[in-house]
Design a protein around this motif. Structure first.
Motif, PDB file in Angstrom:
ATOM      1  N   LEU A 123       0.847  -1.188   0.096  1.00 34.69           N
ATOM      2  CA  LEU A 123      -0.230  -0.011  -0.122  1.00 34.69           C
ATOM      3  C   LEU A 123       0.741   1.107  -0.122  1.00 34.69           C
ATOM      4  CD1 LEU A 123      -2.804   1.384   0.426  1.00 34.69           C
ATOM      5  CD2 LEU A 123      -2.427   1.017   2.737  1.00 34.69           C
ATOM      6  N   LEU A 124       0.826   2.172  -1.003  1.00 39.02           N
ATOM      7  CA  LEU A 124       1.573   3.331  -1.281  1.00 39.02           C
ATOM      8  C   LEU A 124       0.756   4.471  -0.771  1.00 39.02           C
ATOM      9  CD1 LEU A 124       3.056   2.503  -4.670  1.00 39.02           C
ATOM     10  CD2 LEU A 124       4.340   2.138  -2.400  1.00 39.02           C
ATOM     11  N   HIS A 125      -0.392   4.724  -1.166  1.00 38.13           N
ATOM     12  CA  HIS A 125      -1.060   6.082  -1.026  1.00 38.13           C
ATOM     13  C   HIS A 125      -2.392   5.804  -0.974  1.00 38.13           C
ATOM     14  CE1 HIS A 125      -1.173  10.348  -0.651  1.00 38.13           C
ATOM     15  NE2 HIS A 125      -1.812  10.540  -1.948  1.00 38.13           N
ATOM     16  N   TRP A 130      -9.423   6.113  -2.845  1.00 29.66           N
ATOM     17  CA  TRP A 130      -8.943   4.704  -3.521  1.00 29.66           C
ATOM     18  C   TRP A 130      -7.732   4.854  -3.092  1.00 29.66           C
ATOM     19  CZ3 TRP A 130     -10.493   2.691  -8.325  1.00 29.66           C
ATOM     20  CH2 TRP A 130     -11.618   3.182  -8.878  1.00 29.66           C
ATOM     21  N   LEU A 131      -7.180   3.416  -3.412  1.00 29.76           N
ATOM     22  CA  LEU A 131      -5.708   3.341  -2.676  1.00 29.76           C
ATOM     23  C   LEU A 131      -4.670   2.894  -3.708  1.00 29.76           C
ATOM     24  CD1 LEU A 131      -6.739   0.442  -0.233  1.00 29.76           C
ATOM     25  CD2 LEU A 131      -6.473   2.862   0.152  1.00 29.76           C
ATOM     26  N   LEU A 132      -3.461   3.356  -3.879  1.00 31.76           N
ATOM     27  CA  LEU A 132      -2.633   2.968  -4.670  1.00 31.76           C
ATOM     28  C   LEU A 132      -1.808   2.046  -4.363  1.00 31.76           C
ATOM     29  CD1 LEU A 132      -1.193   3.999  -7.393  1.00 31.76           C
ATOM     30  CD2 LEU A 132       0.190   5.552  -6.039  1.00 31.76           C
ATOM     31  N   MET A 133      -1.546   0.835  -5.246  1.00 29.43           N
ATOM     32  CA  MET A 133      -0.920  -0.254  -4.796  1.00 29.43           C
ATOM     33  C   MET A 133       0.171  -0.475  -5.865  1.00 29.43           C
ATOM     34  SD  MET A 133      -3.375  -0.826  -2.129  1.00 29.43           S
ATOM     35  CE  MET A 133      -2.434  -2.530  -1.750  1.00 29.43           C
ATOM     36  N   ALA A 166       4.908   7.225  -3.189  1.00 32.19           N
ATOM     37  CA  ALA A 166       4.363   7.711  -4.562  1.00 32.19           C
ATOM     38  C   ALA A 166       3.123   8.369  -3.964  1.00 32.19           C
ATOM     39  CB  ALA A 166       3.692   6.624  -5.468  1.00 32.19           C
ATOM     40  N   ILE A 167       2.434   9.380  -4.552  1.00 29.77           N
ATOM     41  CA  ILE A 167       0.995  10.187  -4.462  1.00 29.77           C
ATOM     42  C   ILE A 167       0.544  10.075  -5.779  1.00 29.77           C
ATOM     43  CG2 ILE A 167       2.113  11.294  -2.503  1.00 29.77           C
ATOM     44  CD1 ILE A 167       2.143  13.942  -4.202  1.00 29.77           C
ATOM     45  N   TRP A 376      -3.572   6.583   6.111  1.00 31.02           N
ATOM     46  CA  TRP A 376      -5.008   7.361   6.401  1.00 31.02           C
ATOM     47  C   TRP A 376      -5.769   7.440   5.249  1.00 31.02           C
ATOM     48  CZ3 TRP A 376      -6.699   7.752  11.197  1.00 31.02           C
ATOM     49  CH2 TRP A 376      -5.931   7.637  12.386  1.00 31.02           C
ATOM     50  N   THR A 377      -7.089   7.190   5.099  1.00 30.76           N
ATOM     51  CA  THR A 377      -7.696   7.203   4.243  1.00 30.76           C
ATOM     52  C   THR A 377      -9.245   8.118   4.549  1.00 30.76           C
ATOM     53  OG1 THR A 377      -8.885   6.391   2.277  1.00 30.76           O
ATOM     54  CG2 THR A 377      -9.110   5.198   4.320  1.00 30.76           C
ATOM     55  N   GLU A 378      -9.804   8.511   3.548  1.00 31.58           N
ATOM     56  CA  GLU A 378     -11.035   9.268   3.802  1.00 31.58           C
ATOM     57  C   GLU A 378     -12.055   8.714   2.687  1.00 31.58           C
ATOM     58  OE1 GLU A 378     -10.660  13.766   5.244  1.00 31.58           O
ATOM     59  OE2 GLU A 378      -9.397  13.296   3.494  1.00 31.58           O
TER      60      GLU A 378
END
Length: 397
Positions: A123-125, A130-133, A166-167, A376-378
């Motif tokens: 898990l990057l961002h 959404w999640l960037l993997m 990464a973002i 953290w995520t929203e």
């Protein structure tokens, strides 16, 4: 059972019923509050949802302070129901196919199981739910864990080792989505990849012979004022100026005055708050902590005494600042750490690490559990996505 939901209802109740005076026993006024059954106190605590009310409950006496919050005092069906809330999402293992969500205020956990796309990923961002993997060296993709929708990115053409950080900006289904990836960062050498939605290949940016030398923090970079800022471990700042219309992008390293902890820094995080860059520096296990903001004109760190109404959420993958959603949550920094079932935060007013639920109150982060492979995520209140939006490249009829 009669339901009296407001003070007016209770007053009306007593107006209707005859009040009978009884002789008071003087001993009743000396009743020992510690004699209340723990089950009753636990039930009382169950109905206290305000952080300050629960705080003062634990201050009544030592016995009351020993009462643990029930683990399910606020049952949550899904993080998507708490759209204005922040959650810590944690992918349990590299091989796992499920992720867990932790709320910063309540002890509840929510798990999403059976997501095959999560297997063998890091898990990057996170952004907009959404999640960037990443999977290996060349594969990156987005996934929405709530809908299981996926957007694949073009593979990179180079082998460079694991992604460092990464973002991405905007929802991956939006035409404005951009991805910035950091693949390696030595003290005098930086290596980035960038891609914009609709592009079929990554653009590689390599910068060498950088001066002054700077080792980058483990935290993700922050996009601020159309530039990408990379925090150095000891307070320096790398600035990546990405201009897709120019032939070459620029990268510069800046020494920042008044480095907070200097050589004692063990962790550092960068976040944007009210249009300014803010950083959190910690020594090992948080025995020392410094919260500062960047004076960009003087390139100098300035101490932050208070966050006001803001909350700051920090993790290696995603950090951000938000205005308080519940009274009592402001002026605190929330960590990807747990004490028991509760999220650990640092209160700037008391200068202590605490939780909202148990008796944890310390000057350091010992006896807490760090959650790895998390951020953290929203959750987003996004409407349904069309099949065309799930394709990174434009689809022609």
């Amino acid at each position: 059972m009669e339901d009296y939901s407001s003070e007016d209802d209770w007053e009306h109740r007593f107006e209707e019923k005859e009040v009978v005076k009884v002789q008071e026993d003087p001993e009743d006024n000396k009743r020992d509050w510690t004699g209340l059954p723990s089950e009753l106190l636990s039930e009382m605590l169950t109905n206290l949802h305000h952080p300050q009310a629960r705080f003062f409950f634990h201050k009544v006496c030592k016995y009351w302070d020993s009462i643990e919050d029930p683990k399910h005092h606020c049952p949550l069906i899904s993080p998507t129901l708490q759209l204005q809330s922040q959650w810590l999402v944690h992918k349990d293992t590299y091989f796992g196919t499920f992720c867990k969500f932790f709320h910063p205020f309540y002890p509840d956990r929510y798990a999403l199981h059976d997501i095959p796309d999560l297997a063998h990923t890091v898990l990057l961002h996170s952004n907009n739910g959404w999640l960037l993997m990443s999977r290996g060296q060349k594969t990156l993709f987005f996934i929405n864990p709530f809908t299981k929708e996926r957007v694949d990115l073009p593979e990179t053409e180079h082998s460079f080792g694991e992604w460092k950080s990464a973002i991405f900006l905007s929802d991956p289904t939006s035409p404005d989505c951009k991805v910035f990836g950091v693949v390696s960062f030595l003290d005098n050498w930086a290596h980035f990849f960038t891609i914009h939605r609709g592009e079929n290949s990554w653009v590689r940016h390599i910068f060498s012979d950088l001066s002054p030398r700077m080792f980058q923090s483990e935290c993700h970079p922050v996009f601020h004022n159309q530039k990408l800022y990379c925090l150095g471990k000891h307070g320096g700042m790398g600035v990546f100026e990405f201009n897709p219309e120019a032939e070459e992008s620029k990268y510069s390293v800046h020494e920042v005055l008044c480095s907070p902890l200097e050589d004692e820094t063990f962790e550092s995080y960068l976040v944007e708050c009210e249009g300014e860059l803010m950083a959190v520096f910690l020594s090992y296990m948080g025995t020392k902590i410094s919260v500062v903001r960047l004076d960009e004109e003087r390139m100098e760190w300035r101490k932050v005494e208070s966050l006001g109404d803001f909350m700051v959420f920090i993790s290696v993958g995603t950090s951000f600042a938000r205005k308080k959603t519940v009274d009592g949550m402001e002026n605190k920094i929330y960590f990807p750490r747990l004490s028991g079932d509760y999220t650990v935060f640092y209160c700037l007013a008391t200068e202590r690490y605490k939780t909202f639920g148990n008796n944890f109150c310390q000057k350091d982060l010992y006896e807490t559990r760090e959650q790895l492979n998390c951020c953290w995520t929203e959750p987003s209140a996004r409407t349904s996505t069309s099949p065309q939006q799930l394709h990174w490249l434009p689809q022609h009829a």
